[in-house]
Design an enzyme around this catalytic site. Sequence first.
Site, PDB file in Angstrom:
ATOM      1  N   GLY A 138      32.621   6.801 -15.018  1.00 13.63           N
ATOM      2  CA  GLY A 138      31.939   7.890 -14.329  1.00 13.63           C
ATOM      3  C   GLY A 138      31.845   7.604 -12.840  1.00 13.63           C
ATOM      4  O   GLY A 138      32.159   6.503 -12.389  1.00 13.63           O
TER       5      GLY A 138
ATOM      6  N   ASP B 254      31.540   4.942 -27.480  1.00 12.17           N
ATOM      7  CA  ASP B 254      31.088   6.333 -27.515  1.00 12.17           C
ATOM      8  C   ASP B 254      29.574   6.320 -27.723  1.00 12.17           C
ATOM      9  O   ASP B 254      29.086   5.892 -28.780  1.00 12.17           O
ATOM     10  CB  ASP B 254      31.796   7.081 -28.645  1.00 12.17           C
ATOM     11  CG  ASP B 254      31.373   8.539 -28.721  1.00 12.17           C
ATOM     12  OD1 ASP B 254      30.432   8.935 -28.003  1.00 12.17           O
ATOM     13  OD2 ASP B 254      31.985   9.274 -29.502  1.00 12.17           O
ATOM     14  N   LEU B 255      28.851   6.772 -26.714  1.00 17.94           N
ATOM     15  CA  LEU B 255      27.387   6.705 -26.782  1.00 17.94           C
ATOM     16  C   LEU B 255      26.803   7.635 -27.842  1.00 17.94           C
ATOM     17  O   LEU B 255      25.617   7.518 -28.185  1.00 17.94           O
ATOM     18  CB  LEU B 255      26.783   7.014 -25.406  1.00 17.94           C
ATOM     19  CG  LEU B 255      27.038   5.933 -24.348  1.00 17.94           C
ATOM     20  CD1 LEU B 255      26.722   6.468 -22.943  1.00 17.94           C
ATOM     21  CD2 LEU B 255      26.209   4.683 -24.625  1.00 17.94           C
TER      22      LEU B 255
ATOM     23  N   ALA C  79      26.488   9.320 -19.466  1.00 19.80           N
ATOM     24  CA  ALA C  79      25.595  10.464 -19.694  1.00 19.80           C
ATOM     25  C   ALA C  79      26.422  11.708 -19.933  1.00 19.80           C
ATOM     26  O   ALA C  79      27.575  11.787 -19.489  1.00 19.80           O
ATOM     27  CB  ALA C  79      24.674  10.680 -18.486  1.00 19.80           C
ATOM     28  N   TYR C  80      25.822  12.651 -20.623  1.00 20.59           N
ATOM     29  CA  TYR C  80      26.407  13.990 -20.738  1.00 20.59           C
ATOM     30  C   TYR C  80      25.899  14.756 -19.511  1.00 20.59           C
ATOM     31  O   TYR C  80      24.710  15.069 -19.418  1.00 20.59           O
ATOM     32  CB  TYR C  80      25.938  14.653 -22.034  1.00 20.59           C
ATOM     33  CG  TYR C  80      26.510  16.025 -22.261  1.00 20.59           C
ATOM     34  CD1 TYR C  80      27.491  16.235 -23.226  1.00 20.59           C
ATOM     35  CD2 TYR C  80      26.087  17.108 -21.512  1.00 20.59           C
ATOM     36  CE1 TYR C  80      28.023  17.494 -23.435  1.00 20.59           C
ATOM     37  CE2 TYR C  80      26.619  18.373 -21.702  1.00 20.59           C
ATOM     38  CZ  TYR C  80      27.583  18.561 -22.670  1.00 20.59           C
ATOM     39  OH  TYR C  80      28.114  19.806 -22.867  1.00 20.59           O
TER      40      TYR C  80
ATOM     41  N   TYR D  37      19.515   5.740 -15.868  1.00 23.46           N
ATOM     42  CA  TYR D  37      19.393   6.735 -14.793  1.00 23.46           C
ATOM     43  C   TYR D  37      18.922   8.062 -15.360  1.00 23.46           C
ATOM     44  O   TYR D  37      19.355   8.484 -16.431  1.00 23.46           O
ATOM     45  CB  TYR D  37      20.744   6.911 -14.072  1.00 23.46           C
ATOM     46  CG  TYR D  37      21.215   5.610 -13.490  1.00 23.46           C
ATOM     47  CD1 TYR D  37      20.796   5.203 -12.230  1.00 23.46           C
ATOM     48  CD2 TYR D  37      22.001   4.739 -14.242  1.00 23.46           C
ATOM     49  CE1 TYR D  37      21.165   3.970 -11.715  1.00 23.46           C
ATOM     50  CE2 TYR D  37      22.382   3.508 -13.743  1.00 23.46           C
ATOM     51  CZ  TYR D  37      21.960   3.127 -12.482  1.00 23.46           C
ATOM     52  OH  TYR D  37      22.315   1.900 -11.991  1.00 23.46           O
TER      53      TYR D  37
ATOM     54  N   THR E 292      17.039  12.072 -13.871  1.00 19.39           N
ATOM     55  CA  THR E 292      17.354  13.163 -12.948  1.00 19.39           C
ATOM     56  C   THR E 292      16.126  13.944 -12.493  1.00 19.39           C
ATOM     57  O   THR E 292      15.124  14.021 -13.214  1.00 19.39           O
ATOM     58  CB  THR E 292      18.331  14.133 -13.662  1.00 19.39           C
ATOM     59  OG1 THR E 292      18.487  15.311 -12.873  1.00 19.39           O
ATOM     60  CG2 THR E 292      17.794  14.567 -15.025  1.00 19.39           C
TER      61      THR E 292
ATOM     62  N   TYR F 255      20.074  20.164 -20.352  1.00 16.44           N
ATOM     63  CA  TYR F 255      20.401  18.858 -19.761  1.00 16.44           C
ATOM     64  C   TYR F 255      19.124  18.130 -19.342  1.00 16.44           C
ATOM     65  O   TYR F 255      18.920  16.962 -19.691  1.00 16.44           O
ATOM     66  CB  TYR F 255      21.331  19.062 -18.556  1.00 16.44           C
ATOM     67  CG  TYR F 255      21.490  17.838 -17.683  1.00 16.44           C
ATOM     68  CD1 TYR F 255      22.280  16.764 -18.081  1.00 16.44           C
ATOM     69  CD2 TYR F 255      20.854  17.762 -16.434  1.00 16.44           C
ATOM     70  CE1 TYR F 255      22.431  15.643 -17.280  1.00 16.44           C
ATOM     71  CE2 TYR F 255      20.994  16.643 -15.626  1.00 16.44           C
ATOM     72  CZ  TYR F 255      21.781  15.598 -16.055  1.00 16.44           C
ATOM     73  OH  TYR F 255      21.920  14.482 -15.248  1.00 16.44           O
TER      74      TYR F 255
HETATM   75  N1  LIG Z   1      25.794  13.875 -11.212  1.00 17.34           N
HETATM   76  C1  LIG Z   1      24.602  14.182 -10.731  1.00 17.34           C
HETATM   77  O1  LIG Z   1      24.466  15.000  -9.821  1.00 17.34           O
HETATM   78  C2  LIG Z   1      23.378  13.479 -11.263  1.00 17.34           C
HETATM   79  C3  LIG Z   1      22.118  13.882 -10.785  1.00 17.34           C
HETATM   80  C4  LIG Z   1      20.988  13.222 -11.264  1.00 17.34           C
HETATM   81  C5  LIG Z   1      21.115  12.197 -12.179  1.00 17.34           C
HETATM   82  N2  LIG Z   1      22.348  11.854 -12.629  1.00 17.34           N
HETATM   83  C6  LIG Z   1      22.443  10.795 -13.629  1.00 17.34           C
HETATM   84  O2  LIG Z   1      23.179   9.719 -13.062  1.00 17.34           O
HETATM   85  C7  LIG Z   1      23.872   9.025 -14.101  1.00 17.34           C
HETATM   86  C8  LIG Z   1      25.333   8.871 -13.723  1.00 17.34           C
HETATM   87  O3  LIG Z   1      25.915  10.162 -13.693  1.00 17.34           O
HETATM   88  P1  LIG Z   1      27.305  10.462 -12.965  1.00 17.34           P
HETATM   89  O4  LIG Z   1      27.021  11.381 -11.863  1.00 17.34           O
HETATM   90  O5  LIG Z   1      28.026   9.188 -12.703  1.00 17.34           O
HETATM   91  O6  LIG Z   1      28.033  11.274 -14.106  1.00 17.34           O
HETATM   92  P2  LIG Z   1      29.558  11.320 -14.526  1.00 17.34           P
HETATM   93  O7  LIG Z   1      30.436  11.078 -13.359  1.00 17.34           O
HETATM   94  O8  LIG Z   1      29.708  12.550 -15.333  1.00 17.34           O
HETATM   95  O9  LIG Z   1      29.700  10.042 -15.449  1.00 17.34           O
HETATM   96  C9  LIG Z   1      29.154   9.996 -16.729  1.00 17.34           C
HETATM   97  C10 LIG Z   1      30.043   9.127 -17.565  1.00 17.34           C
HETATM   98  O10 LIG Z   1      29.513   9.120 -18.889  1.00 17.34           O
HETATM   99  C11 LIG Z   1      30.603   9.254 -19.754  1.00 17.34           C
HETATM  100  N3  LIG Z   1      30.244   9.811 -21.042  1.00 17.34           N
HETATM  101  C12 LIG Z   1      29.974  11.096 -21.377  1.00 17.34           C
HETATM  102  N4  LIG Z   1      29.775  11.199 -22.704  1.00 17.34           N
HETATM  103  C13 LIG Z   1      29.932   9.950 -23.201  1.00 17.34           C
HETATM  104  C14 LIG Z   1      29.868   9.405 -24.493  1.00 17.34           C
HETATM  105  N5  LIG Z   1      29.624  10.173 -25.573  1.00 17.34           N
HETATM  106  N6  LIG Z   1      30.094   8.087 -24.653  1.00 17.34           N
HETATM  107  C15 LIG Z   1      30.374   7.296 -23.587  1.00 17.34           C
HETATM  108  N7  LIG Z   1      30.461   7.756 -22.338  1.00 17.34           N
HETATM  109  C16 LIG Z   1      30.232   9.073 -22.147  1.00 17.34           C
HETATM  110  C17 LIG Z   1      31.577  10.158 -19.059  1.00 17.34           C
HETATM  111  O11 LIG Z   1      32.840   9.983 -19.625  1.00 17.34           O
HETATM  112  P3  LIG Z   1      33.913  11.161 -19.594  1.00 17.34           P
HETATM  113  O12 LIG Z   1      34.395  11.196 -18.183  1.00 17.34           O
HETATM  114  O13 LIG Z   1      34.937  10.714 -20.581  1.00 17.34           O
HETATM  115  O14 LIG Z   1      33.191  12.418 -19.985  1.00 17.34           O
HETATM  116  C18 LIG Z   1      31.485   9.646 -17.646  1.00 17.34           C
HETATM  117  O15 LIG Z   1      32.399   8.599 -17.419  1.00 17.34           O
HETATM  118  C19 LIG Z   1      23.618   9.818 -15.371  1.00 17.34           C
HETATM  119  O16 LIG Z   1      22.543   9.255 -16.085  1.00 17.34           O
HETATM  120  C20 LIG Z   1      23.211  11.185 -14.863  1.00 17.34           C
HETATM  121  O17 LIG Z   1      22.406  11.889 -15.792  1.00 17.34           O
HETATM  122  C21 LIG Z   1      23.485  12.452 -12.183  1.00 17.34           C
END
Ligand SMILES: NC(=O)c1ccc[n+]([C@@H]2O[C@H](COP(=O)([O-])OP(=O)(O)OC[C@H]3O[C@@H](n4cnc5c(N)ncnc54)[C@H](OP(=O)(O)O)[C@@H]3O)[C@@H](O)[C@H]2O)c1
Length: 298
Positions: free
Chosen positions: A15, A40-41, A64-65, A103, A105, A129
């Site tokens: 991610g 796979d989480l 995360a999803y 992490y 949100t 979400y």
């Molecule tokens: N993005 C935002 O704006 C944001 C804002 C606030 C908080 N957060 C939090 O920050 C953290 C990091 O998020 P991010 O922005 O890095 O998100 P991201 O780029 O979407 O990365 C999430 C990773 O989790 C993986 N994932 C999804 N479903 C999975 C599963 N069943 N088993 C294993 N891995 C799985 C995804 O893999 P795939 O690529 O294969 O789907 C992806 O590599 C998360 O906890 C998120 O909730 C994010």
Amino acid sequence: MTDARNSILVTGARGQLGRELVAALAAHGDVVAVDRAALDLADADGIVRVVRDVAPAWIVNAGAYTAVDRAETERDRAFAVNAQAPGVLAGEAKRIGAILIHYSTDYVFDGTARVPYTEDAHPNPLNVYGASKLEGERAIAASGARALTLRTSWVFGLAGSNFLVTIRRLAAERDELRVVADQTGVPNWTRNLARATAAVVACGRAYAAERAGLYNLSAQGQATWWEFACAIVGDVPRPRVIPITTADYPTPARRPAYGVLATDRLREVFGLALPEWRDALHRCVTSAAEPMPADRVG
Ligand SMILES: NC(=O)c1ccc[n+]([C@@H]2O[C@H](COP(=O)([O-])OP(=O)(O)OC[C@H]3O[C@@H](n4cnc5c(N)ncnc54)[C@H](OP(=O)(O)O)[C@@H]3O)[C@@H](O)[C@H]2O)c1
């Protein structure tokens, strides 16, 4: 079996935050990075198997999803990954004495506040979400594990799918961009989030364990999505960035109108403060994307 004293298990390692974590944490331990293919989480048994096999000192859960709109119709999948998996990870962390870093949100809030949300503010998610992430926080808290849950917002970087990447692509294709100007939050660069996480790990397990709990991890300042887009596009005459309202841009998931997080607790307890988001954006776009350390991802 990896040495339990200094090993760091990073989930969701492909991610946008995960890949920065793998790079930032390498100086602090033996990183075991697992992507979705390796763990796979949504598979609770798989989580138990991997954690018991690696026996890490730290578990950093970047998986995360994150498909906010799709979660409205994929509730079970969102809850499996964002709510149940953190609970299983926390249970396993407790069993082996590992510290869990997770992490969450600003979307746990309804956005009706007009001053920054502290960790003690009452959550009330507007979408699936946010509800799934809140349940994940609660599962961790209920587990009794020594865990740090770090809430952040509007995550961007040069890699992955995020607002910065999207706006840069659209800016090259269009003369005019229409961007929501009535939602306020804080953009956060993946690299700064990862480096702050590494700084927490550098404090050591005993220090972190005594200070387990919920922390806001966010940059200084605030912006609307429109202001963020204007900052990304810069002063070039093309494209024009037009402010619109949330009502002009309907989405399946409702989003909070305000999601600024107060960061006093992290500064007071860990001495950590992230730079202003504009500074982070500048550094991000003038930096090279961190290469994926493929040899360390299982
Ligand atoms: N993005 C935002 O704006 C944001 C804002 C606030 C908080 N957060 C939090 O920050 C953290 C990091 O998020 P991010 O922005 O890095 O998100 P991201 O780029 O979407 O990365 C999430 C990773 O989790 C993986 N994932 C999804 N479903 C999975 C599963 N069943 N088993 C294993 N891995 C799985 C995804 O893999 P795939 O690529 O294969 O789907 C992806 O590599 C998360 O906890 C998120 O909730 C994010």
